[in-house]
Design a protein around this motif. Structure first.
Motif, PDB file in Angstrom:
ATOM      1  N   LEU A   1      -6.701   3.519   1.695  1.00  0.00           N
ATOM      2  CA  LEU A   1      -7.555   2.643   2.494  1.00  0.00           C
ATOM      3  C   LEU A   1      -6.845   1.332   2.826  1.00  0.00           C
ATOM      4  O   LEU A   1      -6.960   0.817   3.940  1.00  0.00           O
ATOM      5  N   ALA A   2      -6.104   0.776   1.871  1.00  0.00           N
ATOM      6  CA  ALA A   2      -5.354  -0.458   2.114  1.00  0.00           C
ATOM      7  C   ALA A   2      -4.316  -0.238   3.214  1.00  0.00           C
ATOM      8  O   ALA A   2      -4.127  -1.092   4.086  1.00  0.00           O
ATOM      9  N   LEU A   3      -3.659   0.911   3.185  1.00  0.00           N
ATOM     10  CA  LEU A   3      -2.667   1.238   4.210  1.00  0.00           C
ATOM     11  C   LEU A   3      -3.350   1.378   5.574  1.00  0.00           C
ATOM     12  O   LEU A   3      -2.839   0.874   6.587  1.00  0.00           O
ATOM     13  N   MET A   4      -4.500   2.020   5.623  1.00  0.00           N
ATOM     14  CA  MET A   4      -5.221   2.185   6.888  1.00  0.00           C
ATOM     15  C   MET A   4      -5.642   0.828   7.454  1.00  0.00           C
ATOM     16  O   MET A   4      -5.522   0.586   8.657  1.00  0.00           O
ATOM     17  N   ARG A   5      -6.108  -0.086   6.588  1.00  0.00           N
ATOM     18  CA  ARG A   5      -6.513  -1.414   7.064  1.00  0.00           C
ATOM     19  C   ARG A   5      -5.317  -2.187   7.615  1.00  0.00           C
ATOM     20  O   ARG A   5      -5.403  -2.820   8.667  1.00  0.00           O
ATOM     21  N   ALA A   6      -4.188  -2.141   6.920  1.00  0.00           N
ATOM     22  CA  ALA A   6      -2.991  -2.861   7.375  1.00  0.00           C
ATOM     23  C   ALA A   6      -2.489  -2.283   8.692  1.00  0.00           C
ATOM     24  O   ALA A   6      -2.141  -3.027   9.620  1.00  0.00           O
TER      25      ALA A   6
ATOM     26  N   ALA B   1       0.832  -1.204   0.000  1.00  0.00           N
ATOM     27  CA  ALA B   1       0.000   0.000   0.000  1.00  0.00           C
ATOM     28  C   ALA B   1       0.868   1.256   0.000  1.00  0.00           C
ATOM     29  O   ALA B   1       0.564   2.225  -0.698  1.00  0.00           O
ATOM     30  N   GLU B   2       1.958   1.242   0.760  1.00  0.00           N
ATOM     31  CA  GLU B   2       2.864   2.397   0.786  1.00  0.00           C
ATOM     32  C   GLU B   2       3.503   2.621  -0.587  1.00  0.00           C
ATOM     33  O   GLU B   2       3.616   3.763  -1.047  1.00  0.00           O
ATOM     34  N   GLN B   3       3.872   1.525  -1.264  1.00  0.00           N
ATOM     35  CA  GLN B   3       4.451   1.644  -2.615  1.00  0.00           C
ATOM     36  C   GLN B   3       3.406   2.207  -3.584  1.00  0.00           C
ATOM     37  O   GLN B   3       3.707   3.071  -4.404  1.00  0.00           O
ATOM     38  N   ARG B   4       2.166   1.692  -3.475  1.00  0.00           N
ATOM     39  CA  ARG B   4       1.103   2.189  -4.353  1.00  0.00           C
ATOM     40  C   ARG B   4       0.810   3.663  -4.094  1.00  0.00           C
ATOM     41  O   ARG B   4       0.530   4.415  -5.016  1.00  0.00           O
ATOM     42  N   LEU B   5       0.872   4.057  -2.811  1.00  0.00           N
ATOM     43  CA  LEU B   5       0.649   5.466  -2.482  1.00  0.00           C
ATOM     44  C   LEU B   5       1.708   6.352  -3.124  1.00  0.00           C
ATOM     45  O   LEU B   5       1.389   7.410  -3.661  1.00  0.00           O
ATOM     46  N   GLN B   6       2.954   5.917  -3.072  1.00  0.00           N
ATOM     47  CA  GLN B   6       4.032   6.684  -3.695  1.00  0.00           C
ATOM     48  C   GLN B   6       3.779   6.811  -5.199  1.00  0.00           C
ATOM     49  O   GLN B   6       3.889   7.892  -5.767  1.00  0.00           O
TER      50      GLN B   6
END
Length: 136
Positions: free
Chosen positions: A119-124, A100-105
Protein backbone atom coordinates in the motif's frame (compact mmCIF):
# COMPACT_ATOMS: atom_id res chain seq x y z
CA UNK A 1 -22.45 22.33 -20.94
CA UNK A 2 -23.62 21.74 -17.38
CA UNK A 3 -21.24 21.26 -14.48
CA UNK A 4 -21.36 19.62 -11.08
CA UNK A 5 -19.70 20.34 -7.75
CA UNK A 6 -16.74 18.09 -6.98
CA UNK A 7 -15.52 17.90 -3.40
CA UNK A 8 -12.49 15.86 -2.37
CA UNK A 9 -12.53 15.52 1.40
CA UNK A 10 -10.09 13.88 3.82
CA UNK A 11 -10.39 13.53 7.61
CA UNK A 12 -8.15 16.61 7.92
CA UNK A 13 -9.57 19.02 5.33
CA UNK A 14 -11.39 19.77 2.11
CA UNK A 15 -8.69 19.26 -0.52
CA UNK A 16 -10.73 20.39 -3.53
CA UNK A 17 -14.14 22.02 -4.03
CA UNK A 18 -15.02 23.37 -7.48
CA UNK A 19 -17.52 23.11 -10.32
CA UNK A 20 -16.23 20.60 -12.90
CA UNK A 21 -17.30 19.16 -16.25
CA UNK A 22 -16.29 15.57 -15.49
CA UNK A 23 -14.36 13.44 -13.03
CA UNK A 24 -12.81 10.04 -13.67
CA UNK A 25 -11.99 7.80 -10.70
CA UNK A 26 -10.69 4.25 -10.36
CA UNK A 27 -13.13 2.20 -8.34
CA UNK A 28 -12.66 -1.37 -7.23
CA UNK A 29 -14.77 -2.46 -10.23
CA UNK A 30 -12.74 -0.38 -12.71
CA UNK A 31 -12.54 3.14 -14.08
CA UNK A 32 -15.65 5.29 -13.73
CA UNK A 33 -16.33 8.51 -15.67
CA UNK A 34 -18.85 10.77 -13.97
CA UNK A 35 -20.68 13.56 -15.80
CA UNK A 36 -23.35 15.93 -14.43
CA UNK A 37 -26.68 14.19 -13.77
CA UNK A 38 -25.03 10.77 -13.34
CA UNK A 39 -27.18 8.23 -11.52
CA UNK A 40 -26.58 8.27 -7.75
CA UNK A 41 -24.09 5.69 -6.49
CA UNK A 42 -21.49 4.98 -3.83
CA UNK A 43 -18.43 2.84 -4.55
CA UNK A 44 -15.04 2.19 -2.94
CA UNK A 45 -11.95 3.63 -4.63
CA UNK A 46 -8.51 2.23 -5.30
CA UNK A 47 -5.29 4.12 -4.67
CA UNK A 48 -5.12 5.98 -7.98
CA UNK A 49 -5.29 9.45 -9.48
CA UNK A 50 -8.67 11.12 -9.92
CA UNK A 51 -8.83 12.94 -13.27
CA UNK A 52 -10.73 16.24 -13.20
CA UNK A 53 -11.89 17.88 -16.43
CA UNK A 54 -12.80 21.52 -16.13
CA UNK A 55 -13.17 24.08 -18.91
CA UNK A 56 -10.99 22.20 -21.39
CA UNK A 57 -8.27 21.61 -18.79
CA UNK A 58 -7.38 18.36 -17.08
CA UNK A 59 -5.94 17.93 -13.60
CA UNK A 60 -4.94 14.85 -11.63
CA UNK A 61 -5.31 14.54 -7.87
CA UNK A 62 -3.63 11.73 -5.92
CA UNK A 63 -6.48 9.93 -4.14
CA UNK A 64 -5.36 7.27 -1.67
CA UNK A 65 -8.36 5.04 -1.22
CA UNK A 66 -11.77 5.86 0.19
CA UNK A 67 -15.17 6.16 -1.47
CA UNK A 68 -16.91 8.23 -4.12
CA UNK A 69 -20.50 9.31 -3.61
CA UNK A 70 -22.36 10.55 -6.69
CA UNK A 71 -25.47 12.68 -6.31
CA UNK A 72 -27.49 14.45 -9.01
CA UNK A 73 -25.44 17.67 -9.01
CA UNK A 74 -22.54 16.82 -6.69
CA UNK A 75 -19.73 14.29 -6.42
CA UNK A 76 -17.96 13.75 -3.10
CA UNK A 77 -14.71 11.80 -2.86
CA UNK A 78 -14.17 10.77 0.76
CA UNK A 79 -10.49 9.83 0.76
CA UNK A 80 -8.17 8.51 3.43
CA UNK A 81 -5.74 11.07 2.03
CA UNK A 82 -5.54 13.15 -1.15
CA UNK A 83 -2.97 15.54 -2.59
CA UNK A 84 -3.05 18.16 -5.31
CA UNK A 85 -0.03 18.01 -7.64
CA UNK A 86 1.34 21.33 -6.35
CA UNK A 87 1.37 19.90 -2.79
CA UNK A 88 3.35 16.76 -3.67
CA UNK A 89 6.98 16.68 -2.52
CA UNK A 90 8.74 14.60 -5.19
CA UNK A 91 11.84 13.85 -3.07
CA UNK A 92 9.66 12.68 -0.18
CA UNK A 93 7.55 10.50 -2.52
CA UNK A 94 10.67 8.99 -4.12
CA UNK A 95 12.13 8.24 -0.67
CA UNK A 96 8.82 6.66 0.44
CA UNK A 97 8.76 4.59 -2.77
CA UNK A 98 12.32 3.35 -2.17
CA UNK A 99 11.50 2.47 1.47
CA UNK A 100 8.35 0.63 0.42
CA UNK A 101 10.23 -1.33 -2.26
CA UNK A 102 12.87 -2.35 0.32
CA UNK A 103 10.14 -3.40 2.77
CA UNK A 104 8.42 -5.39 0.02
CA UNK A 105 11.64 -7.28 -0.69
CA UNK A 106 12.12 -8.01 3.02
CA UNK A 107 8.44 -8.87 3.48
CA UNK A 108 8.57 -11.36 0.62
CA UNK A 109 11.41 -13.11 2.37
CA UNK A 110 9.86 -12.93 5.84
CA UNK A 111 6.18 -12.77 4.78
CA UNK A 112 5.41 -9.95 7.23
CA UNK A 113 4.05 -6.48 6.57
CA UNK A 114 3.66 -7.33 2.88
CA UNK A 115 0.26 -5.61 2.47
CA UNK A 116 1.39 -2.52 4.38
CA UNK A 117 4.50 -2.16 2.21
CA UNK A 118 2.44 -2.80 -0.93
CA UNK A 119 0.00 0.00 0.00
CA UNK A 120 2.86 2.40 0.79
CA UNK A 121 4.36 1.68 -2.64
CA UNK A 122 0.99 2.27 -4.34
CA UNK A 123 0.56 5.63 -2.54
CA UNK A 124 4.08 6.79 -3.49
CA UNK A 125 3.64 5.71 -7.12
CA UNK A 126 0.24 7.46 -7.21
CA UNK A 127 1.78 10.73 -5.99
CA UNK A 128 4.60 10.52 -8.55
CA UNK A 129 2.15 9.83 -11.41
CA UNK A 130 0.07 12.87 -10.46
CA UNK A 131 3.13 15.11 -10.08
CA UNK A 132 4.67 13.96 -13.37
CA UNK A 133 1.38 14.57 -15.22
CA UNK A 134 1.18 18.05 -13.67
CA UNK A 135 4.69 18.93 -14.88
CA UNK A 136 4.19 17.70 -18.45
Amino acid sequence: MSTMLLEIVTPERIVYSEQVDMVVVRGVEGELGILPNHIPLVTPLKIAPAKIKQGGREKLVAVNGGFVEVRKDKVVILAESAELPEDIDVERALAAKARAEQRLQAARQEEIDFRRAQLALMRATNRLEVKNHHNS
